[in-house]
Design an enzyme around this catalytic site. Structure first.
Site, PDB file in Angstrom:
ATOM      1  N   GLU A  56      -1.482   1.155  -6.574  1.00 53.26           N
ATOM      2  CA  GLU A  56      -0.278   1.744  -5.976  1.00 53.26           C
ATOM      3  C   GLU A  56       0.887   1.734  -6.951  1.00 53.26           C
ATOM      4  OE1 GLU A  56       2.631   1.511  -2.040  1.00 53.26           O
ATOM      5  OE2 GLU A  56       0.845   0.254  -2.136  1.00 53.26           O
TER       6      GLU A  56
ATOM      7  N   ASP B  27      -6.251  -3.523   6.821  1.00 47.91           N
ATOM      8  CA  ASP B  27      -5.450  -4.423   5.992  1.00 47.91           C
ATOM      9  C   ASP B  27      -5.438  -5.836   6.560  1.00 47.91           C
ATOM     10  OD1 ASP B  27      -4.452  -3.280   3.676  1.00 47.91           O
ATOM     11  OD2 ASP B  27      -2.766  -2.325   4.686  1.00 47.91           O
TER      12      ASP B  27
END
EC number: 2.1.2.11
Length: 288
Positions: free
Chosen positions: A186, A87
């Protein structure tokens, strides 16, 4: 894992075409990465979720680039034959392109990642394109984007109405055009996630986005209940409860130490005959 060959972005696209699901899980250190590789996970995500599950923060926002480099490097040592995505943490890709590329370079050269993940849609497309053109694979991330949780008003399901569904689709297509090799969806409604998956030529990886995605990702600590106080999540299935086992094991250890049951005879080492005579002097008795 001996004999295993890491996936690459070409193989992942082929898996989408062939209808073969991608199994991704987070990892944050050497042992978790090693175990995930032995379990034959397709990809590992060194998520900034480490802020919540490893570093004890309330959100991902405090996670720094140094944190991500450190943990990614640990994961890379543990899973040398698995595709590793790291990330980009909060505000490390919203400045100049030069600054963004410097941050990406650190995750690739120092962290040994194979790709980076970035939260956002059309608004980060230029940064995604620049990173891809520099030779770095990028995984997009839309829907609930934890780094923007203060802006979007909390951890809310996305894609509940037509306007929001259209926005998500446009963001996904913008990331695809920019060169992203895949997109994480998500907390997106199943219908919208399925529609986006069908519209894209690149894989979608769902977390709380239903059954129509090309793959799934879950947090290591959620899969294993590896936490002192586990909070149930509707989109998560837990497959083991190691938190309870760890707590029980440590409790038994403490109990045995307090009761002088550990160490026992089988845990100690004996000296050669005469050692104590040389240590204290022959005929002398050790006193306490």
């Amino acid at each position: 894992m001996a004999g295993k060959h890491a996936l690459n972005i070409v193989k992942m696209k082929k898996m989408k075409q062939d209808g073969i699901p991608l199994a991704m899980i987070t990892a944050y250190d050497y042992p978790s990465a090693q175990l995930a590789e032995e379990a034959e996970a397709d990809m590992l995500l060194v998520g900034d979720s480490l802020g919540n599950v490893v570093l004890g923060y309330d959100s991902t926002i405090p996670v720094t680039l140094d944190d991500m480099v450190y943990h990614t490097r640990s994961v890379a040592r543990g899973a040398q034959n698995t595709f590793i995505v790291a990330d980009m943490p909060f505000m490390t890709y919203h400045g100049s392109i030069d600054e963004t590329l410097r941050n990406v370079r650190r995750l690739m050269q120092e962290g040994h990642a194979q790709a980076v993940k970035m939260e956002g849609g059309a608004e980060i497309a230029m940064a995604v394109q620049a990173i891809v053109q520099a030779g770095v694979p990028v995984l997009g991330h839309i829907g609930l984007t934890p780094q923007s949780v203060n802006q979007i008003g909390g951890y809310r399901v996305q894609g509940k109405d037509a306007k929001d569904a259209r926005r998500l689709l446009e963001d996904a297509k913008a990331l695809e055009r920019a060169g992203a090799f895949g997109v994480v969806l998500e907390l997106v409604t199943e219908e919208v996630a399925t529609a986006i998956t069908k519209e894209l030529s690149i894989p979608t990886i769902g977390i709380g986005a239903g059954r129509g995605c090309d793959g799934q990702v879950l947090v290591y600590h959620d899969v294993l209940k590896y936490t002192p106080e586990y909070r149930e999540k509707r989109f998560v299935k837990t497959y083991a409860d190691i938190g309870t086992q760890i707590r029980k094991g440590i409790s038994e250890y403490v109990k045995e130490v307090k009761g002088r049951a550990f160490p026992a005879q089988e845990h100690v080492f004996a000296a050669e005959e005469g050692v104590l005579d040389n240590l204290y002097g022959k005929g002398k008795v050790e006193t306490r």
